[in-house]
Design a protein around this motif. Structure first.
Motif, mmCIF file in Angstrom:
data_model
loop_
_atom_site.group_PDB
_atom_site.id
_atom_site.type_symbol
_atom_site.label_atom_id
_atom_site.label_comp_id
_atom_site.label_asym_id
_atom_site.label_seq_id
_atom_site.Cartn_x
_atom_site.Cartn_y
_atom_site.Cartn_z
ATOM 1 N N GLN A 19 83.328 -22.104 -33.752
ATOM 2 C CA GLN A 19 84.664 -22.093 -33.188
ATOM 3 C C GLN A 19 84.596 -21.482 -31.796
ATOM 4 N N PRO A 20 85.508 -21.869 -30.898
ATOM 5 C CA PRO A 20 85.503 -21.262 -29.566
ATOM 6 C C PRO A 20 85.819 -19.775 -29.652
ATOM 7 N N PRO A 21 85.384 -18.985 -28.655
ATOM 8 C CA PRO A 21 85.642 -17.542 -28.663
ATOM 9 C C PRO A 21 87.140 -17.239 -28.589
ATOM 10 N N ALA A 22 87.462 -15.983 -28.896
ATOM 11 C CA ALA A 22 88.862 -15.597 -29.000
ATOM 12 C C ALA A 22 89.620 -15.711 -27.685
ATOM 13 N N ASN A 23 88.989 -15.349 -26.583
ATOM 14 C CA ASN A 23 89.676 -15.388 -25.294
ATOM 15 C C ASN A 23 88.663 -15.410 -24.159
ATOM 16 N N VAL A 24 89.147 -15.686 -22.970
ATOM 17 C CA VAL A 24 88.256 -15.837 -21.821
ATOM 18 C C VAL A 24 87.669 -14.497 -21.382
ATOM 19 N N HIS A 25 88.325 -13.380 -21.719
ATOM 20 C CA HIS A 25 87.786 -12.060 -21.370
ATOM 21 C C HIS A 25 86.488 -11.792 -22.147
ATOM 22 N N LEU A 26 86.441 -12.235 -23.406
ATOM 23 C CA LEU A 26 85.221 -12.108 -24.194
ATOM 24 C C LEU A 26 84.121 -12.980 -23.593
ATOM 25 N N VAL A 27 84.491 -14.169 -23.165
ATOM 26 C CA VAL A 27 83.524 -15.063 -22.528
ATOM 27 C C VAL A 27 82.945 -14.424 -21.273
ATOM 28 N N ASN A 28 83.782 -13.797 -20.484
ATOM 29 C CA ASN A 28 83.335 -13.135 -19.256
ATOM 30 C C ASN A 28 82.329 -12.027 -19.567
ATOM 31 N N LYS A 29 82.614 -11.230 -20.589
ATOM 32 C CA LYS A 29 81.687 -10.160 -20.981
ATOM 33 C C LYS A 29 80.344 -10.750 -21.423
ATOM 34 N N TRP A 30 80.402 -11.852 -22.169
ATOM 35 C CA TRP A 30 79.190 -12.492 -22.668
ATOM 36 C C TRP A 30 78.341 -13.045 -21.525
ATOM 37 N N GLU A 31 79.001 -13.721 -20.584
ATOM 38 C CA GLU A 31 78.255 -14.292 -19.456
ATOM 39 C C GLU A 31 77.593 -13.187 -18.627
ATOM 40 N N ARG A 32 78.267 -12.068 -18.471
ATOM 41 C CA ARG A 32 77.682 -10.951 -17.720
ATOM 42 C C ARG A 32 76.493 -10.344 -18.471
ATOM 43 N N ALA A 33 76.596 -10.304 -19.811
ATOM 44 C CA ALA A 33 75.479 -9.782 -20.609
ATOM 45 C C ALA A 33 74.256 -10.683 -20.475
ATOM 46 N N LEU A 34 74.460 -12.005 -20.516
ATOM 47 C CA LEU A 34 73.344 -12.931 -20.360
ATOM 48 C C LEU A 34 72.739 -12.858 -18.960
ATOM 49 N N ARG A 35 73.590 -12.679 -17.966
ATOM 50 C CA ARG A 35 73.081 -12.550 -16.595
ATOM 51 C C ARG A 35 72.223 -11.297 -16.462
ATOM 52 N N ASP A 48 80.706 -7.520 -30.904
ATOM 53 C CA ASP A 48 79.505 -6.879 -31.444
ATOM 54 C C ASP A 48 78.247 -7.508 -30.856
ATOM 55 N N LEU A 49 78.220 -8.833 -30.760
ATOM 56 C CA LEU A 49 77.061 -9.508 -30.184
ATOM 57 C C LEU A 49 76.883 -9.128 -28.722
ATOM 58 N N VAL A 50 77.970 -9.141 -27.972
ATOM 59 C CA VAL A 50 77.904 -8.729 -26.564
ATOM 60 C C VAL A 50 77.371 -7.311 -26.462
ATOM 61 N N GLY A 51 77.845 -6.432 -27.346
ATOM 62 C CA GLY A 51 77.402 -5.043 -27.324
ATOM 63 C C GLY A 51 75.922 -4.897 -27.628
ATOM 64 N N ARG A 52 75.407 -5.684 -28.566
ATOM 65 C CA ARG A 52 73.986 -5.589 -28.900
ATOM 66 C C ARG A 52 73.102 -6.076 -27.759
ATOM 67 N N VAL A 53 73.499 -7.163 -27.113
ATOM 68 C CA VAL A 53 72.721 -7.658 -25.972
ATOM 69 C C VAL A 53 72.769 -6.648 -24.828
ATOM 70 N N THR A 54 73.951 -6.111 -24.561
ATOM 71 C CA THR A 54 74.108 -5.131 -23.488
ATOM 72 C C THR A 54 73.306 -3.867 -23.768
ATOM 73 N N ALA A 55 73.339 -3.404 -25.018
ATOM 74 C CA ALA A 55 72.592 -2.191 -25.375
ATOM 75 C C ALA A 55 71.090 -2.409 -25.224
ATOM 76 N N THR A 56 70.608 -3.587 -25.612
ATOM 77 C CA THR A 56 69.181 -3.889 -25.465
ATOM 78 C C THR A 56 68.786 -3.893 -23.997
ATOM 79 N N CYS A 57 69.626 -4.509 -23.166
ATOM 80 C CA CYS A 57 69.344 -4.517 -21.730
ATOM 81 C C CYS A 57 69.287 -3.105 -21.172
ATOM 82 N N GLY A 58 70.196 -2.248 -21.613
ATOM 83 C CA GLY A 58 70.199 -0.872 -21.154
ATOM 84 C C GLY A 58 68.940 -0.131 -21.540
#
Length: 229
Positions: A64-80, A27-37
């Motif tokens: 706590q650490p994120p659920a998996n590295v795929h979520l981390v990848n999506k997050w890093e791309r959103a921040l970039r 959800d957080l990744v989605g909100r950042v991505t939507a704002t960027c869009g």
């Protein structure tokens, strides 16, 4: 301090809010991505306001650490994507700013801290999370200044963050500081803030010969715009 009844709250062209206790989720990744869009699709507007921080007991708990590295990848791309927007990004960080909200702070252009700011990078167990926040720390502060934060992850006060250069100012009244920042950043899109930001970010990893071409292109664009004006 300004009376909020008499003085309207400053308003940016776009706004993103991330709770300081927010864990990394889709959800957080989605909100950042939507704002960027939204920002990218707009043909006007100069500033994105990013509000960060929390004032609850939950914010003091370690993430706590994120659920998996795929979520981390999506997050890093959103921040970039966030740090490459065509507008100036202004962060206002107050209270506890931990985990993803701290990572987001490092991806913004201008950073205002309230005097109550408590800043801590994401953690896994008892260690600093080895994400791209460490990369941004080294890029922005240099390895020597970033070392203690990256290796041991202490919680920083607003004044410690200011001394290190992680925030640009500490304000007793963040709203007043924000109003001044938004005034100074008017016209940021037209002044190609994204181009200057990109040149600055690439400077640490690009040698002179490779950097010369993009800098000359940016200079040519600036000269053309001046001649038209």
């Amino acid at each position: 301090m300004a009376n909020p009844i008499q003085l309207a709250a400053p308003k940016a062209d776009f706004t993103l809010t991330i709770d300081g206790a927010q864990a990394l989720t889709l959800d957080l990744v989605g909100r950042v991505t939507a704002t960027c869009g939204t920002v990218e699709d707009a043909d006007h507007g100069d500033t994105l306001l990013v509000r960060l921080g929390a004032h609850t007991e939950a914010a003091a708990q370690r993430h706590q650490p994120p659920a998996n590295v795929h979520l981390v990848n999506k997050w890093e791309r959103a921040l970039r994507r966030l740090e490459r927007l065509p507008v100036a990004t202004v962060a206002v960080a107050t209270g506890s700013c931990h985990g993803p909200s701290a990572e987001t702070l490092l991806a913004t252009d201008y950073r205002i801290a309230g005097t109550d700011l408590r800043l801590r990078l994401p953690e896994t167990g008892q260690s600093t999370w080895p994400g791209m926040a460490i990369y941004r720390l080294a890029q922005q502060l240099g390895v020597a200044r970033a070392r203690q934060i990256a290796l041991f992850g202490p919680e920083l006060s607003a004044w410690q963050a200011l001394e290190l250069g992680l925030v640009d100012e500490v304000a007793e009244d963040p709203q007043t500081a924000l109003r001044a920042a938004l005034d100074n950043l008017a016209g940021a899109r037209g002044r190609d803030v994204a181009v200057r930001r990109r040149l600055l970010m690439d400077a640490a990893s690009t040698d002179f010969e490779e950097a010369l071409g993009p800098h000359l292109a940016a200079c040519d664009r600036a000269l053309r715009r001046t001649q038209v004006a």
